[in-house]
Write an enzyme that holds these catalytic residues in place. Structure first.
Site, PDB file in Angstrom:
ATOM      1  N   GLU A   1       0.234  -1.174   5.906  1.00 34.34           N
ATOM      2  CA  GLU A   1       1.287  -0.626   6.772  1.00 34.34           C
ATOM      3  C   GLU A   1       1.133   0.869   6.999  1.00 34.34           C
ATOM      4  OE1 GLU A   1       5.110   1.080   8.093  1.00 34.34           O
ATOM      5  OE2 GLU A   1       4.052   1.520   6.244  1.00 34.34           O
TER       6      GLU A   1
ATOM      7  N   ASP B   1       0.847  -1.196   0.000  1.00 38.39           N
ATOM      8  CA  ASP B   1       0.000   0.000   0.000  1.00 38.39           C
ATOM      9  C   ASP B   1       0.883   1.247   0.000  1.00 38.39           C
ATOM     10  OD1 ASP B   1       0.743  -0.839   2.661  1.00 38.39           O
ATOM     11  OD2 ASP B   1      -0.642   0.636   3.498  1.00 38.39           O
TER      12      ASP B   1
HETATM   13 ZN   LIG Z   1       6.806   2.027   3.825  1.00 34.07          ZN
END
Ligand SMILES: [Zn+2]
Length: 371
Positions: free
Chosen positions: A132, A76
């Site tokens: 994340e 992401d």
């Molecule tokens: Zn990163």
């Protein structure tokens, strides 16, 4: 090599993957699975996760082989859909720019190409998550479970300045302090009020006194809000604090201090929400791996490896806090994470590939001493 890497990077950049857009992150996962299969010759396992995007995992070597190493990354990015059309990936003078190239799509490719160089019997896992950038809530358990079976974790986030590895990361805590006082007319009877804004201002000053930047502890007031109208003693105020700590002990003690400040008696009640979000990754978690990396770099004829302690957090914090030796910043060499000028030095980044495969190989052959 450069052409293949660049084409694969373009494919990943074009599969945009803003964390909040689940469908996009899944589609990027499809793309990554295909790209990864063409590089390594194997399709990843797709692991569905509750409340977030699936994870991709390439697991090699005997299932229960000792000395397994975890390579960790995320697909992401912080860039909304449409950014790649606005600012398409472009190569110029050895640099590649584009949304997500440095954080961290080039790093994922470094991991895949490193796998391709390794003997398939070497026990190594490449795990790619998709949340994340928004705190890894849905992938945390899986990351921790995989890290627990490994002797070491190598995180493929972008390098610090000049290609330096990241040997330490600060921990992060966030707090919301809600002050509740009593409203009153500011002209007619201000003495009947209990001013929540004044209490909040005191808290800002008290928070500043907790800081100890010389040992890596900062307490930063980041957001504040108070009051209803220009002529009313405010009965409510809200303050947000961002706390970064290089040491776990500091992170704990600040938590206690903030709660004690809030609990101090007075006309304005203060309620605390939040707390420790990520533990720090302290230096000793990386020391042995850093030494190994430096040795392999020397053997590969690379210039001496530098390392840095940084403020930002990553999933490395989670693994290091479990006591698993963890080294970060092994992915792309470049700069500008979360910035429009985000870039990757293609040549220096390609040099990471033999370094990582040597590290993994070396760890398989000579595991780190038992913790
Ligand atoms: Zn990163």
């Amino acid at each position: 090599m450069v052409e293949g890497f660049t084409a694969a990077l373009r494919a990943l950049v074009e599969a945009e993957s803003p964390s909040a857009d689940l469908l996009a992150v899944e589609e990027c996962g499809d793309r990554l699975a295909a790209v990864g299969e063409s590089i390594t010759g194997a399709a990843p396992e797709r692991i569905p996760l509750e409340g977030g995007p699936s994870a991709l995992m390439w697991r090699r070597g005997e299932e229960d082989a000792p000395g397994r190493v975890l390579l960790l990354g995320h697909r992401d990015t912080v860039w909304p859909r449409g950014t790649a059309a606005q600012r398409p990936m472009a190569a110029e003078g050895g640099r590649i720019r584009g949304p997500g190239v440095f954080d961290m799509k080039a790093g994922l490719l470094v991991g895949l190409y490193a796998l391709a160089r390794l003997d398939p019997r070497v026990p190594v896992t490449l795990l790619v998550t998709g949340d994340e950038e928004i705190g890894s809530a849905s992938s945390r358990e899986l990351i921790e479970a995989q890290a627990r079976e490994c002797q070491a974790v190598l995180v493929l986030e972008g390098a610090a300045e000049g290609g330096a590895l990241k040997r330490a990361r600060k921990g992060w805590s966030i707090y919301t302090l809600r002050c509740r006082g009593r409203s009153a007319h500011a002209g007619l009877e201000p003495h009947k009020g209990a001013n929540a804004l004044v209490r909040m201002a005191e808290l800002v000053a008290e928070a500043a006194r907790i800081e100890a930047p010389d040992r890596g502890l900062t307490v930063t007031p980041t957001l504040a809000q108070a009051g209803q109208t220009v002529n009313t003693v405010p009965d409510c105020a809200e303050l947000h604090l961002d706390v970064r700590a290089a040491r776990s002990a500091d992170q704990h003690s600040v938590d206690g201090t903030i709660r004690a400040l809030a609990a101090a008696p007075g006309e304005v009640a203060v309620e605390v929400e939040g707390g420790r979000n990520r533990p720090p990754m302290e230096e000793d978690a990386a020391a042995a791996l850093l030494e190994r990396a430096a040795r392999h770099a020397r053997e590969l004829g690379e210039r001496p490896l530098e390392s840095a302690a940084v403020g930002g957090i990553s999933d490395a914090n989670l693994c290091a806090a479990m006591g698993v030796p963890t080294l970060d910043g092994l992915g792309a060499v470049g700069g500008g994470p979360h910035a429009e000028h985000e870039w990757v030095d293609i040549d220096a980044t390609l040099h990471r590939i033999p370094l990582i495969s040597a590290l993994v190989d070396g760890l398989a052959e000579h595991p780190l001493p038992d913790r």
